[in-house]
Design a protein around this motif. Structure first.
Motif, PDB file in Angstrom:
ATOM      1  N   VAL A 159       0.954  -1.268   0.043  1.00 37.88           N
ATOM      2  CA  VAL A 159      -0.101  -0.011  -0.022  1.00 37.88           C
ATOM      3  C   VAL A 159       0.887   1.288   0.135  1.00 37.88           C
ATOM      4  O   VAL A 159       1.818   1.365   0.799  1.00 37.88           O
ATOM      5  CB  VAL A 159      -0.894   0.013   1.204  1.00 37.88           C
ATOM      6  CG1 VAL A 159      -1.762   1.280   1.316  1.00 37.88           C
ATOM      7  CG2 VAL A 159      -1.659  -1.345   1.387  1.00 37.88           C
ATOM      8  N   ILE A 174      -1.943  -0.797  -4.340  1.00 39.00           N
ATOM      9  CA  ILE A 174      -2.884   0.235  -4.171  1.00 39.00           C
ATOM     10  C   ILE A 174      -2.691   1.349  -3.443  1.00 39.00           C
ATOM     11  O   ILE A 174      -1.597   1.371  -2.670  1.00 39.00           O
ATOM     12  CB  ILE A 174      -4.317  -0.551  -3.390  1.00 39.00           C
ATOM     13  CG1 ILE A 174      -5.384   0.489  -3.254  1.00 39.00           C
ATOM     14  CG2 ILE A 174      -3.719  -0.724  -1.859  1.00 39.00           C
ATOM     15  CD1 ILE A 174      -6.582  -0.210  -2.776  1.00 39.00           C
ATOM     16  N   CYS A 176      -3.310   4.937  -1.031  1.00 41.02           N
ATOM     17  CA  CYS A 176      -4.098   5.367   0.181  1.00 41.02           C
ATOM     18  C   CYS A 176      -3.932   6.855   0.473  1.00 41.02           C
ATOM     19  O   CYS A 176      -2.975   7.449  -0.099  1.00 41.02           O
ATOM     20  CB  CYS A 176      -3.981   4.658   1.417  1.00 41.02           C
ATOM     21  SG  CYS A 176      -2.664   5.032   2.442  1.00 41.02           S
ATOM     22  N   ASN A 180      -8.123   7.651   4.368  1.00 38.90           N
ATOM     23  CA  ASN A 180      -8.730   6.170   4.104  1.00 38.90           C
ATOM     24  C   ASN A 180      -7.628   5.080   4.256  1.00 38.90           C
ATOM     25  O   ASN A 180      -8.133   4.066   4.041  1.00 38.90           O
ATOM     26  CB  ASN A 180      -9.161   6.247   2.553  1.00 38.90           C
ATOM     27  CG  ASN A 180      -7.987   6.417   1.540  1.00 38.90           C
ATOM     28  OD1 ASN A 180      -7.095   6.253   1.869  1.00 38.90           O
ATOM     29  ND2 ASN A 180      -8.535   6.732   0.262  1.00 38.90           N
ATOM     30  N   GLN A 183      -8.940   2.092   6.017  1.00 41.39           N
ATOM     31  CA  GLN A 183     -10.035   1.644   5.023  1.00 41.39           C
ATOM     32  C   GLN A 183      -9.255   0.564   4.090  1.00 41.39           C
ATOM     33  O   GLN A 183      -9.655  -0.503   3.691  1.00 41.39           O
ATOM     34  CB  GLN A 183     -10.963   2.452   4.618  1.00 41.39           C
ATOM     35  CG  GLN A 183     -12.024   1.822   3.673  1.00 41.39           C
ATOM     36  CD  GLN A 183     -12.989   2.800   3.137  1.00 41.39           C
ATOM     37  OE1 GLN A 183     -12.545   4.001   3.023  1.00 41.39           O
ATOM     38  NE2 GLN A 183     -13.606   2.214   2.268  1.00 41.39           N
ATOM     39  N   VAL A 184      -8.091   1.273   3.288  1.00 42.94           N
ATOM     40  CA  VAL A 184      -7.619   0.624   2.094  1.00 42.94           C
ATOM     41  C   VAL A 184      -6.634  -0.604   2.780  1.00 42.94           C
ATOM     42  O   VAL A 184      -6.924  -1.653   2.187  1.00 42.94           O
ATOM     43  CB  VAL A 184      -6.590   1.643   1.639  1.00 42.94           C
ATOM     44  CG1 VAL A 184      -5.666   0.734   0.737  1.00 42.94           C
ATOM     45  CG2 VAL A 184      -7.447   2.664   0.849  1.00 42.94           C
ATOM     46  N   SER A 187      -9.488  -3.456   3.396  1.00 45.61           N
ATOM     47  CA  SER A 187      -9.854  -3.818   1.992  1.00 45.61           C
ATOM     48  C   SER A 187      -9.219  -5.068   1.345  1.00 45.61           C
ATOM     49  O   SER A 187      -9.717  -5.852   0.617  1.00 45.61           O
ATOM     50  CB  SER A 187     -10.017  -2.687   1.251  1.00 45.61           C
ATOM     51  OG  SER A 187      -8.943  -2.473   0.526  1.00 45.61           O
ATOM     52  N   ARG A 344      -7.924   2.296  -8.034  1.00 48.50           N
ATOM     53  CA  ARG A 344      -8.307   1.001  -7.181  1.00 48.50           C
ATOM     54  C   ARG A 344      -8.936   1.770  -5.871  1.00 48.50           C
ATOM     55  O   ARG A 344      -9.682   1.235  -5.116  1.00 48.50           O
ATOM     56  CB  ARG A 344      -7.130   0.084  -7.037  1.00 48.50           C
ATOM     57  CG  ARG A 344      -7.727  -1.126  -6.225  1.00 48.50           C
ATOM     58  CD  ARG A 344      -6.802  -2.351  -6.215  1.00 48.50           C
ATOM     59  NE  ARG A 344      -6.963  -3.377  -5.447  1.00 48.50           N
ATOM     60  CZ  ARG A 344      -6.215  -4.340  -4.901  1.00 48.50           C
ATOM     61  NH1 ARG A 344      -4.981  -4.420  -5.465  1.00 48.50           N
ATOM     62  NH2 ARG A 344      -6.654  -5.272  -4.296  1.00 48.50           N
ATOM     63  N   MET A 345      -7.758   2.672  -5.397  1.00 52.62           N
ATOM     64  CA  MET A 345      -8.351   3.234  -4.181  1.00 52.62           C
ATOM     65  C   MET A 345      -9.680   4.159  -4.337  1.00 52.62           C
ATOM     66  O   MET A 345     -10.514   3.927  -3.330  1.00 52.62           O
ATOM     67  CB  MET A 345      -7.285   4.442  -3.661  1.00 52.62           C
ATOM     68  CG  MET A 345      -7.658   5.311  -2.700  1.00 52.62           C
ATOM     69  SD  MET A 345      -6.186   6.598  -2.220  1.00 52.62           S
ATOM     70  CE  MET A 345      -6.822   7.789  -3.598  1.00 52.62           C
ATOM     71  N   LEU A 348     -12.820   2.228  -4.426  1.00 52.33           N
ATOM     72  CA  LEU A 348     -13.250   1.738  -3.144  1.00 52.33           C
ATOM     73  C   LEU A 348     -14.044   2.450  -2.345  1.00 52.33           C
ATOM     74  O   LEU A 348     -14.965   2.178  -1.494  1.00 52.33           O
ATOM     75  CB  LEU A 348     -11.981   1.496  -2.283  1.00 52.33           C
ATOM     76  CG  LEU A 348     -11.669   0.346  -0.868  1.00 52.33           C
ATOM     77  CD1 LEU A 348     -11.656  -0.875  -1.486  1.00 52.33           C
ATOM     78  CD2 LEU A 348     -10.157   0.630  -0.518  1.00 52.33           C
ATOM     79  N   GLN A 349     -14.006   3.792  -2.561  1.00 49.65           N
ATOM     80  CA  GLN A 349     -14.747   4.529  -1.620  1.00 49.65           C
ATOM     81  C   GLN A 349     -16.007   4.812  -2.459  1.00 49.65           C
ATOM     82  O   GLN A 349     -17.092   5.104  -1.811  1.00 49.65           O
ATOM     83  CB  GLN A 349     -13.993   6.176  -1.875  1.00 49.65           C
ATOM     84  CG  GLN A 349     -12.584   6.092  -1.453  1.00 49.65           C
ATOM     85  CD  GLN A 349     -12.454   6.308   0.003  1.00 49.65           C
ATOM     86  OE1 GLN A 349     -13.019   7.123   0.501  1.00 49.65           O
ATOM     87  NE2 GLN A 349     -11.858   5.189   0.591  1.00 49.65           N
TER      88      GLN A 349
END
Ligand code: 13P
Ligand code: SF4
Length: 350
Positions: A159, A174, A176, A180, A183-184, A187, A344-345, A348-349
């Motif tokens: 990340v 991914i 972040c 977030n 959360q990332v 995930s 991708r991040m 996710l939101q």
């Protein structure tokens, strides 16, 4: 093709424009009076005649060029309040960049932010007014470092904080932001992740999740200067003070904070403190910007400035719009991979 909507440098709409007259005339004063009203609590009257001609010229040129200015929360008040079309934290700017319909994006922020805008707007012209507007986090790690980490930790996902170059984003799984990060990480549905490059954000995330965090040694040169000791002294002087910190701060600072969050999260928290005294533990232009919308809050601002953010000035923004420099370009092969990590991040939101 990445530059499909951007004609060559000699074409009509991309020609270099002449420097406008920058005299502070009564007309300029009248044209910018409503904007001065927004910043008069932090920009003394004696300074406004220097800013106003630039503000007027930039706002006119934005229309002529079909440009928008995206400004990070750390930009100076005259940029943030008087010429920006969109303001926010890194996540908000990335999302809003993705929705922009303008032909040109001028990034009021640092280079990694301009790269993110370019990744999300490959067909638009993205300009950064000063190429040296870097970031100590982004410069702490390279794509080769990520490849070495992957060899050392096979199978462990990586990340990357958005405060990284496109070259690094291209190598990770991914991205972040500070808004977030937890959360990332969660995930990904794994027990361990590599989290780069901010050692302090990594510690903060580790304190909020059961996922094991393997971190890099990067740090923000602005936030690492704050200490828990200094915050305790503020609290001793006034026990009612609310302390709000950015998660790029060291753990002893976060331990003293009443609230920790992204720059946008900090603004929301500060503006909800009706009438209180608030200590913003972050880059100090932000307090000036928040103070505009939270007049009843008293802000205490230990002043750590980000030298990179401060490279962006009104004269450089004007120059950028006149000359269409400096254009951010990312080789297509790299951009495809880096974009995947950012999208991708963002997905996710949504
Ligand atoms: P935010 O995403 O919270 O705005 O942080 C960006 C940054 O560079 C903070 O130093
Ligand atoms: Fe980078 Fe820190 Fe400046 Fe943010 S404040 S841009 S993390 S050096």
């Amino acid at each position: 093709m990445m530059t499909a909507r951007v004609p060559g440098p000699d074409s009509g709409e991309n020609r270099v424009l002449p420097m406008p007259d920058l005299t502070y005339t009564p007309e300029v004063a009248a044209e910018t009076a409503h904007l001065y009203d927004r910043v008069k609590h932090v920009v003394p009257p004696v300074e406004w005649p220097f800013h106003a001609p630039y503000v007027a010229a930039i706002n006119r040129l934005k229309k002529e060029r079909d440009a928008v200015i995206l400004a990070h929360n750390y930009q100076t008040p005259e940029i943030y309040n008087c010429v920006a079309d969109v303001v926010g934290d890194s996540l908000q700017l990335a999302k809003l960049a993705a929705r922009s319909t303008a032909r040109i994006i001028v990034q009021g922020g640092v280079h990694f932010m301009a790269e993110t805008s370019k990744l999300l707007n490959p067909d638009k012209m993205v300009l950064i007014p000063d190429l040296k507007a870097g970031c100590s986090l982004a410069s702490s790690i390279t794509g080769a470092d990520i490849r070495r980490l992957r060899e050392a930790y096979p199978g462990v996902p990586v990340v990357a904080y958005v405060n990284t170059s496109a070259e690094v984003k291209a190598e990770v799984d991914i991205c972040c932001t500070s808004a977030n990060a937890v959360q990332v990480v969660e995930s990904l549905g794994v027990d361990r992740v590599l989290f780069v490059p901010d050692q302090y954000l990594a510690k903060y995330v580790a304190s909020k999740t059961k996922v094991q965090i393997i971190s890099w040694h990067g740090a923000c040169e602005v936030h690492e200067r704050f200490t828990g000791e200094e915050l305790r002294r503020y609290r001793e002087a006034d026990p009612s003070i609310r302390i709000i910190a950015h998660p790029e701060c060291p753990p002893d600072v976060i331990a003293e904070a009443d609230f920790t969050g992204s720059t946008a999260g900090m603004i929301d928290y500060a503006t909800s403190q009706k009438g209180g005294k608030v200590l913003l533990v972050t880059e100090c232009s932000m307090a000036d910007n928040v103070a505009a919308s939270a007049r009843d809050v008293e802000f205490v601002r230990p002043c750590n400035l980000c030298p990179h953010m401060k490279r962006i000035t009104l004269p450089k923004i004007l120059d950028s719009l006149l000359t269409l420099q400096h254009r951010v370009e990312i080789p297509e092969e790299l951009a495809v991979r880096a974009r995947r990590s950012v999208e991708r991040m963002i997905n996710l939101q949504n």
